[in-house]
Enzyme design. Sequence first.
Site, PDB file in Angstrom:
ATOM      1  N   CYS A 183       9.152  14.377   3.815  1.00 37.89           N
ATOM      2  CA  CYS A 183       8.068  13.429   4.041  1.00 37.89           C
ATOM      3  C   CYS A 183       7.925  12.497   2.837  1.00 37.89           C
ATOM      4  CB  CYS A 183       6.753  14.165   4.300  1.00 37.89           C
ATOM      5  SG  CYS A 183       5.347  13.067   4.575  1.00 37.89           S
ATOM      6  N   CYS A 189       4.257  11.728   1.908  1.00 38.45           N
ATOM      7  CA  CYS A 189       3.598  12.864   1.263  1.00 38.45           C
ATOM      8  C   CYS A 189       4.015  13.009  -0.200  1.00 38.45           C
ATOM      9  CB  CYS A 189       3.947  14.165   1.984  1.00 38.45           C
ATOM     10  SG  CYS A 189       3.659  14.178   3.760  1.00 38.45           S
ATOM     11  N   ASP A 190       5.312  12.885  -0.468  1.00 37.72           N
ATOM     12  CA  ASP A 190       5.852  13.328  -1.753  1.00 37.72           C
ATOM     13  C   ASP A 190       6.489  12.238  -2.600  1.00 37.72           C
ATOM     14  OD1 ASP A 190       5.065  15.898  -1.089  1.00 37.72           O
ATOM     15  OD2 ASP A 190       6.984  16.391  -0.165  1.00 37.72           O
TER      16      ASP A 190
END
Length: 327
Positions: free
Chosen positions: A141, A144-145
């Site tokens: 992701c 997300c990261d």
Amino acid sequence: MANENGTQQAYEIIIVGAGPAGQTAALYAGRSRIPTLVLEKGIPGGQLWNTAEVEDYPGFEHIMGPDLADKLQKHAEKFGATFETGVEVTSISLDGDDRVVRTSDGREFRAPAVIVTAGGDARKLGVPGENELAGKGVSYCAVCDGAFFEGADIAVVGGGDSAVEEGTFLTRYGRKVYVVHRRDAYRAQPILVEQMRATGKVDEVMNSVVDEIHGSDGKVSHITLRDVETGEQRDLPVNAVFPFVGFTPHSDIFDPDLAVRIELDESGHIVTDQAMRTSVPGIFAAGDVRAQFIRQITNAVGDATTAALAANQYVEHLKHERSKQTA
């Protein structure tokens, strides 16, 4: 409460899956005082247990994935929903007004409404080091990261829309983004490829596959690439690897008669309306298993809120119709 043949009849909503969407649906169903059962084959929290750090959940500037999973679970349990873990759902079917959920241990549960929050899995590369370094430089992701890899060298694996879009997104953070694709041309839309190239920060590694992901001090250090035409291998130093080679939703849990009535998109995600209703009355869906624009914790919990309240409305309407018939 079970009847003589062990069939569960007491619940009015059954939730399949206890990731963030399932936990949130349980919270709202419980707050509505609806007898609710949540079935989860693993640990409540779902993919949060594979997420080392979360920095994009409102109210938490930084929280570990497992810690957020635990907080969501405790919040849901506070309102009285029943959770059963280690229970795999094998089929969902219809029997009159009942939605029938069967599990791998031979049990059967019935309720007027079912909310499917079974999520799915990012397709993995299946190479050495991938599982060992998940959450330590291997991520599925970018949104997300990506921010964890400011100024780093990043490898994105894949050649479809997702890989190209996420590669473009990661140029915001990475010093250099390598896009590794096994073919000599992308499957992604040409306009997306143009946008990626326009960043000036992408190095395209074509006709190549990842054979292994290596780590040092518990973090990704480099990958071994193989040229699919020559078979030649070489090492590429990177700090992160983002595979985007597809996502498999857990939408294959409907029995054959019901499966033909549940509308799915071309990727196998469950299609819903704005109230999270599927094409079959009494069955709702939320989270990563549902067809949607993006998959984040925030929209999973928002959609699950809608699903729980819509399911509650459906159950109450069904009760009202039954009461009119017996009056």
